[in-house]
Scaffold this active site. Structure first.
Site, PDB file in Angstrom:
ATOM      1  N   ASP A  25      48.263  14.716  57.696  1.00  0.00           N
ATOM      2  CA  ASP A  25      47.399  14.198  57.041  1.00  0.00           C
ATOM      3  C   ASP A  25      48.012  13.472  55.721  1.00  0.00           C
ATOM      4  OD1 ASP A  25      44.654  13.375  56.373  1.00  0.00           O
ATOM      5  OD2 ASP A  25      44.763  14.876  54.801  1.00  0.00           O
ATOM      6  N   LYS A  81      44.996   4.317  59.014  1.00  0.00           N
ATOM      7  CA  LYS A  81      45.521   5.887  59.322  1.00  0.00           C
ATOM      8  C   LYS A  81      44.511   6.805  60.250  1.00  0.00           C
ATOM      9  CE  LYS A  81      45.620   9.259  57.089  1.00  0.00           C
ATOM     10  NZ  LYS A  81      45.486  10.605  56.235  1.00  0.00           N
ATOM     11  N   LYS A 100      48.135   1.521  45.826  1.00  0.00           N
ATOM     12  CA  LYS A 100      47.919   2.021  44.460  1.00  0.00           C
ATOM     13  C   LYS A 100      48.951   1.268  43.332  1.00  0.00           C
ATOM     14  CE  LYS A 100      46.740   6.649  45.870  1.00  0.00           C
ATOM     15  NZ  LYS A 100      45.246   6.967  45.494  1.00  0.00           N
ATOM     16  N   HIS A 131      47.035   3.684  52.298  1.00  0.00           N
ATOM     17  CA  HIS A 131      46.480   3.215  51.136  1.00  0.00           C
ATOM     18  C   HIS A 131      47.465   3.801  49.764  1.00  0.00           C
ATOM     19  CE1 HIS A 131      44.811   7.337  51.015  1.00  0.00           C
ATOM     20  NE2 HIS A 131      44.278   7.097  49.701  1.00  0.00           N
ATOM     21  N   ARG A 164      29.008   0.261  67.075  1.00  0.00           N
ATOM     22  CA  ARG A 164      28.403   0.678  68.199  1.00  0.00           C
ATOM     23  C   ARG A 164      26.733   0.837  67.890  1.00  0.00           C
ATOM     24  NH1 ARG A 164      30.573   6.439  70.353  1.00  0.00           N
ATOM     25  NH2 ARG A 164      28.775   5.881  71.661  1.00  0.00           N
ATOM     26  N   LYS A 191      45.012  21.016  49.427  1.00  0.00           N
ATOM     27  CA  LYS A 191      43.548  21.054  49.255  1.00  0.00           C
ATOM     28  C   LYS A 191      43.143  22.266  48.478  1.00  0.00           C
ATOM     29  CE  LYS A 191      42.372  17.724  52.539  1.00  0.00           C
ATOM     30  NZ  LYS A 191      42.099  16.432  51.855  1.00  0.00           N
ATOM     31  N   GLU A 199      45.293  18.489  45.167  1.00  0.00           N
ATOM     32  CA  GLU A 199      43.860  17.604  45.721  1.00  0.00           C
ATOM     33  C   GLU A 199      42.848  19.008  45.310  1.00  0.00           C
ATOM     34  OE1 GLU A 199      42.640  14.759  48.579  1.00  0.00           O
ATOM     35  OE2 GLU A 199      43.960  16.215  49.488  1.00  0.00           O
ATOM     36  N   HIS A 246      51.544   9.149  53.343  1.00  0.00           N
ATOM     37  CA  HIS A 246      51.672   8.980  51.951  1.00  0.00           C
ATOM     38  C   HIS A 246      52.968   9.359  51.062  1.00  0.00           C
ATOM     39  CE1 HIS A 246      47.474   8.157  53.109  1.00  0.00           C
ATOM     40  NE2 HIS A 246      46.890   9.206  52.624  1.00  0.00           N
TER      41      HIS A 246
HETATM   42  C1  BG6 Z   1      43.757  10.521  53.206  1.00  0.00           C
HETATM   43  C2  BG6 Z   1      43.515  11.971  53.676  1.00  0.00           C
HETATM   44  O1  BG6 Z   1      44.664   9.857  53.625  1.00  0.00           O
HETATM   45  O2  BG6 Z   1      44.098  10.812  51.632  1.00  0.00           O
HETATM   46  C3  BG6 Z   1      42.670  12.765  52.761  1.00  0.00           C
HETATM   47  O3  BG6 Z   1      43.289  11.836  54.838  1.00  0.00           O
HETATM   48  C4  BG6 Z   1      43.141  12.717  51.333  1.00  0.00           C
HETATM   49  O4  BG6 Z   1      42.679  14.101  53.301  1.00  0.00           O
HETATM   50  C5  BG6 Z   1      43.361  11.291  50.690  1.00  0.00           C
HETATM   51  O5  BG6 Z   1      42.064  13.591  50.686  1.00  0.00           O
HETATM   52  C6  BG6 Z   1      43.865  11.472  49.345  1.00  0.00           C
HETATM   53  O6  BG6 Z   1      43.760  10.031  48.847  1.00  0.00           O
HETATM   54  P1  BG6 Z   1      43.727   9.787  47.241  1.00  0.00           P
HETATM   55  O7  BG6 Z   1      43.611   8.188  47.145  1.00  0.00           O
HETATM   56  O8  BG6 Z   1      42.299  10.388  46.915  1.00  0.00           O
HETATM   57  O9  BG6 Z   1      44.882  10.570  46.649  1.00  0.00           O
END
Ligand code: BG6
Length: 511
Positions: A256, A169, A203, A199, A65, A361, A237, A261
């Site tokens: 999330d 996502k 990995k 993602h 945009r 987190k 995290e 994942h």
């Molecule tokens: C994302 C989440 O999909 O994955 C984030 O939205 C998270 O909140 C992240 O921090 C973690 O990814 P990675 O690759 O750092 O483990």
């Protein structure tokens, strides 16, 4: 996979790499001025280009945009390489990529934008293999695909062309919205054209799970309820909610991290061997594993799923605010920043073997791992001379940051007495192959260009995963604005999560 510097130094690798190159491709990035594009996509393209993994004819059309011209977009590309890929100065690789960059701006629901896009594709003689990347807010995924369909852009214009769409996502927010989104996509695209990103699947260590399990003869025979006591999957995290409060307040840790994942990791550990390594065979078996999970509420959400939120504390030596004090977060928020759950699988292989998942987190350490804990030997024959209980064998897949696999086993302590002690046998990616592990986005972008959907989530997997967790959200919602358990930032887990394990006579691993 890119050829990182130094990968030639290991004789094990000499002559082993067979690297397919995609057909000529035009990458159209919707959301080209956004964070994901700058942080992940542009740096990934640079690395792919550096490793000569991009097709000889390759161009990028950024769409967003924000009003920008081609030159400004090119400058943004350089800035992003500087900030996120450590490329200080323009070089030959970035120069080649820059020549193929162009930019279009407009509203995502304006048909005129798509007409201009169609014209640009035609007039610039861009390759007819077109990959659309939806790096945009999830509320517009459907709109963009509808517009692409209406403008005739979801069908190639030549017999050798192709059209694919990568969807970022989050894919839906519950079962109904995920189904609705799948329905819109399927109105305009075949499933084979849709690449739903997770993602974690890109990995290296996650991909290695399949190789580890199915290219070795010694692990699969013990990969079942006879030998395995339980599995613990941890994604911890240290970061807080960062600048994503608006999204995170609505999402929470279950949406999330767990729905996508961690369910992917679980399915790779639990799946049966696929007949071949074809995308459909692999994804069929992963889906079976997911479908075998008992409803999480069977024993009441309280016992199978624990949620909690971080309060102020200390992480890595710094004092950090609690979640409710973060910018953009409601002072009475009950959004969970931590989830622990127990999944029981109704399958021949796993009956009675719990899979414990935890993610949060602001925990004590950043680490993602899968720990397979084996049963103890039936008898402790060294009991008289070495009375300490034998530690169970443990196989740990370190997904990140220290990528590798470790096995814990008992050994004799050196000395004249028969004393036992647990020791670790370690495989580390870095030292074994002398090469850097490629970023997930490099692998996934390349696979999408190659048309290989193995590492992408299929529609039925996404829906099955939402079907599991949506009732938990419902239960939380209907239980009212109850108090959410708290854990201090920098701690390992809330008391409630420890109690869930203790009730099963087990403990979370100390990492
Ligand atoms: C994302 C989440 O999909 O994955 C984030 O939205 C998270 O909140 C992240 O921090 C973690 O990814 P990675 O690759 O750092 O483990």
């Amino acid at each position: 996979m890119s050829d990182a510097p130094g990968s030639g130094s290991n004789p094990l690798l000499d002559g082993l790499r067979i690297e397919p190159t995609p057909d000529p491709t035009t990458l159209v990035i919707f959301g080209a001025s956004g964070d994901l594009t700058r942080r992940k996509l542009l740096p990934a393209l640079y690395q792919l280009s550096r490793g000569q993994r991009l097709p000889a004819r390759f161009s990028v059309i950024g769409v967003a945009r924000s009003e920008m011209n081609d030159d400004e977009f090119r400058r943004q590309f350089h800035d992003s390489l500087k900030e996120f890929a450590g490329v200080e100065k323009a070089d030959e690789v970035s120069g080649t990529l820059v020549r193929g960059l162009s930019y279009l701006f407009g509203e995502m629901d304006d048909p005129a934008l798509y007409a201009r896009l169609a014209r640009t594709l035609q007039e610039s003689h861009a390759p007819d293999g077109v990959l659309f990347y939806l790096a945009i807010p999830p509320t517009v995924y459907g709109k963009v695909v509808e517009q692409l369909g209406a403008a005739g852009l979801t069908r190639p214009s030549t017999p050798t062309g192709w059209r694919r769409v990568i969807v970022e996502k989050p894919f839906g927010t519950d079962l109904d919205s995920a189904r609705a989104l799948n329905a819109v996509l399927h109105q305009h695209l075949e499933e084979s054209q849709i690449f739903r990103i997770d993602h974690y699947l890109g990995k290296e260590t996650v991909q290695n799970l399949l190789v580890f399990r199915f290219a070795n003869g010694m692990f699969e025979p013990v990969w079942n309820r006879r030998y395995i006591d339980h599995v613990q999957i941890t994604a911890a995290e240290t970061v807080g909610v960062e600048r994503r409060a608006a999204y995170y307040e609505q999402a929470g840790a279950l949406r999330d991290m767990v729905q996508n994942h961690l369910m992917q990791l679980l399915s790779l550990i639990a799946m049966e061997p696929p007949i071949t390594f074809s995308a459909e065979n692999v994804r069929d078996r992963k889906l079976d594993a997911l479908l075998s999970i008992q409803p999480l509420l069977e024993d009441g959400a309280k016992t199978n799923v624990i949620r909690a939120q971080y309060s102020p504390g200390w992480v890595n030596g710094s004092e950090v605010p609690g979640y409710r004090e973060e910018q953009g977060v409601s002072a009475t928020s009950v959004t969970e920043t931590y989830v622990a759950l127990r999944a029981q699988l109704d399958s021949w292989r796993w009956a009675g073997v719990p899979f414990y998942i935890r993610t949060g987190k602001r925990l004590a350490k950043r680490t993602t791992e899968i720990a397979i804990q084996f049963r103890r030997p039936p008898l402790h024959i060294f009991k008289r001379v070495s009375p300490t209980p034998i530690a169970s064998n443990l196989l740990v897949v370190n997904v990140q940051p220290d990528e590798g696999i470790s096995v814990r086993f008992e050994a004799k302590l050196p000395g004249s007495r028969m004393q036992l002690a647990p020791v670790m046998m370690n495989f580390r990616y870095g030292s074994a192959f002398g090469s850097a592990v490629p970023e997930a986005y490099e692998t996934l972008l390349l696979d999408a260009m190659l048309g290989d959907p193995t590492l992408f989530a299929r529609h039925d997997f996404v829906e099955a995963s939402w079907a599991l967790i949506t009732p938990v959200h419902e239960a939380w919602r209907t239980s009212g604005p109850a108090a959410i358990p708290m854990y201090e930032a920098g701690e390992w887990s809330p008391r409630e999560a420890d109690a869930m394990m203790a009730a099963d006579g087990r403990r979370w691993r100390t990492l």
